[in-house]
Design an enzyme around this catalytic site. Structure first.
Site, mmCIF file in Angstrom:
data_model
loop_
_atom_site.group_PDB
_atom_site.id
_atom_site.type_symbol
_atom_site.label_atom_id
_atom_site.label_comp_id
_atom_site.label_asym_id
_atom_site.label_seq_id
_atom_site.Cartn_x
_atom_site.Cartn_y
_atom_site.Cartn_z
ATOM 1 N N GLY A 65 0.837 -1.187 0.000
ATOM 2 C CA GLY A 65 0.000 0.000 0.000
ATOM 3 C C GLY A 65 0.872 1.237 0.000
ATOM 4 O O GLY A 65 2.060 1.175 0.316
ATOM 5 N N GLY A 68 1.665 5.759 4.438
ATOM 6 C CA GLY A 68 0.565 6.219 5.284
ATOM 7 C C GLY A 68 -0.666 5.351 5.224
ATOM 8 O O GLY A 68 -1.719 5.723 5.747
ATOM 9 N N GLY A 70 -1.159 2.579 6.760
ATOM 10 C CA GLY A 70 -1.443 1.933 8.045
ATOM 11 C C GLY A 70 -0.823 0.567 8.211
ATOM 12 O O GLY A 70 -1.136 -0.149 9.173
ATOM 13 N N LYS A 71 0.091 0.205 7.326
ATOM 14 C CA LYS A 71 0.657 -1.147 7.343
ATOM 15 C C LYS A 71 1.468 -1.426 8.613
ATOM 16 O O LYS A 71 1.259 -2.447 9.281
ATOM 17 C CB LYS A 71 1.525 -1.349 6.092
ATOM 18 C CG LYS A 71 0.800 -1.068 4.788
ATOM 19 C CD LYS A 71 1.690 -1.310 3.581
ATOM 20 C CE LYS A 71 2.872 -0.369 3.498
ATOM 21 N NZ LYS A 71 2.468 1.057 3.326
ATOM 22 N N GLU A 205 9.149 -4.274 6.031
ATOM 23 C CA GLU A 205 10.044 -3.728 5.010
ATOM 24 C C GLU A 205 11.455 -4.314 5.121
ATOM 25 O O GLU A 205 12.427 -3.606 5.411
ATOM 26 C CB GLU A 205 10.081 -2.201 5.080
ATOM 27 C CG GLU A 205 8.737 -1.561 4.764
ATOM 28 C CD GLU A 205 8.841 -0.084 4.409
ATOM 29 O OE1 GLU A 205 9.856 0.305 3.816
ATOM 30 O OE2 GLU A 205 7.904 0.660 4.741
#
Length: 304
Positions: A65, A68, A70-71, A205
């Site tokens: 996504g 920002g 929300g992940k 990440e």
């Protein structure tokens, strides 16, 4: 091999992952993690508002996504590092609501961080040994009686050395973690996570800030987690990586799950395209999101 060696986990096939149409919140054939009505607000901003999502067991799932979306906040909620306003979620059939992060980890749900949490003033080996659970020497009384924990400590060190060898960090075992490169710290954090023999590994990440020379190594290690029978859920912005290793993709935008499916179909989903492009029609893209959009465009072109 010794007869009392730890058994190798049997790989779980990741076929037939979902039931019915691949749509946001669709049911999975064998979910390991289920979240219902998880919502988190900061002041007047809703960071996460996930109605329902299920993570398939034995597969590699990518959570993607725009910035920002929300992940990472969602990761923090699922692993006990933050508390939601409302919602319920369970891991392997056990509710995780109100369970602190350290107990979540003991249950077999381990996560890594976007910014690595290696303890720089400890050696690589000491960082690894901290990841082992159930250490007898952690008890204050037993700590003063080395004969009670020395054998276990030797076993933990042997296991750590074996993992460091797999991650090509064994030559660094006596170096301070602060001396490692960014990519090596990512490898150390992943190796340390495996010290507890997790069932579900959540990677935030894993490729961020990694030298391209180490990228393929990290990819291979993530794929190897699945081969060993673990489930993987990871946040990533590199669309080519997502398509290469993910069995399933979940897309978040503005805190909600807007699409799910296999990597190829998700890249073509209009909701995904809108998530990356629609919000920017009347404004300039930031440098980070520009890269994500261009990568998405390239993948869409490749699919066509």
């Amino acid at each position: 091999m010794s007869s009392d060696a730890a058994p190798t986990k049997k790989p779980v096939k990741s076929v037939g992952l979902h039931v019915g149409d691949a749509e946001p919140g669709c049911k999975k054939t064998d979910p390991i993690l289920i979240a219902d009505g998880v919502k988190r607000t900061f002041g007047g901003l809703t960071a996460v508002d996930v109605a329902h999502v299920e993570i398939p067991r034995g597969a590699i799932t990518a959570l993607i996504g725009p910035n920002g979306a929300g992940k990472t906040t969602f990761f923090n909620l699922l692993t006990g590092f933050d508390k939601p306003d409302t919602g319920n979620w369970s891991f392997d059939g056990t509710s995780l609501a109100h369970v602190p992060a350290f107990k979540v980890a003991r249950m077999g749900l381990i996560r890594t961080f976007q910014l690595t949490k290696a303890l720089g003033l400890l050696t690589v080996m000491d960082n690894m040994k901290l990841g082992a659970t159930g250490q007898r020497g952690e008890n204050l009384f037993r700590a003063m009686l080395p004969f009670l924990w020395r054998k276990q400590d030797d076993e933990i060190e042997a296991k750590a050395l074996e993992l460091l060898g797999r991650f090509k960090l064994d030559a660094k075992k006596d170096d301070y973690a602060a001396s490692l490169s960014g990519g090596q710290r990512k490898l150390l954090e992943m190796a340390r996570a495996l010290m507890s023999d997790p069932t579900l590994v959540m990677l935030d990440e894993p490729m961020a800030g990694v030298n391209p020379a180490l990228t393929q190594s990290l990819l291979d290690h993530i794929l190897d987690l699945k081969t060993q029978g673990m489930t993987v859920l990871f946040v990533e912005h590199d669309m080519h990586m997502v398509r290469h290793i993910a069995d399933w993709v979940i897309v978040m935008a503005e805190g909600k799950v807007v699409a799910e499916g296999d990597p190829h179909s998700v890249m073509q989903d209009q909701a995904v395209i809108d998530a990356y492009l629609g919000q920017h029609h009347d404004q300039d893209l930031g440098a980070a999101d520009t890269g994500h959009v261009e990568a998405l465009k390239e993948l869409i072109d490749d699919e066509q």
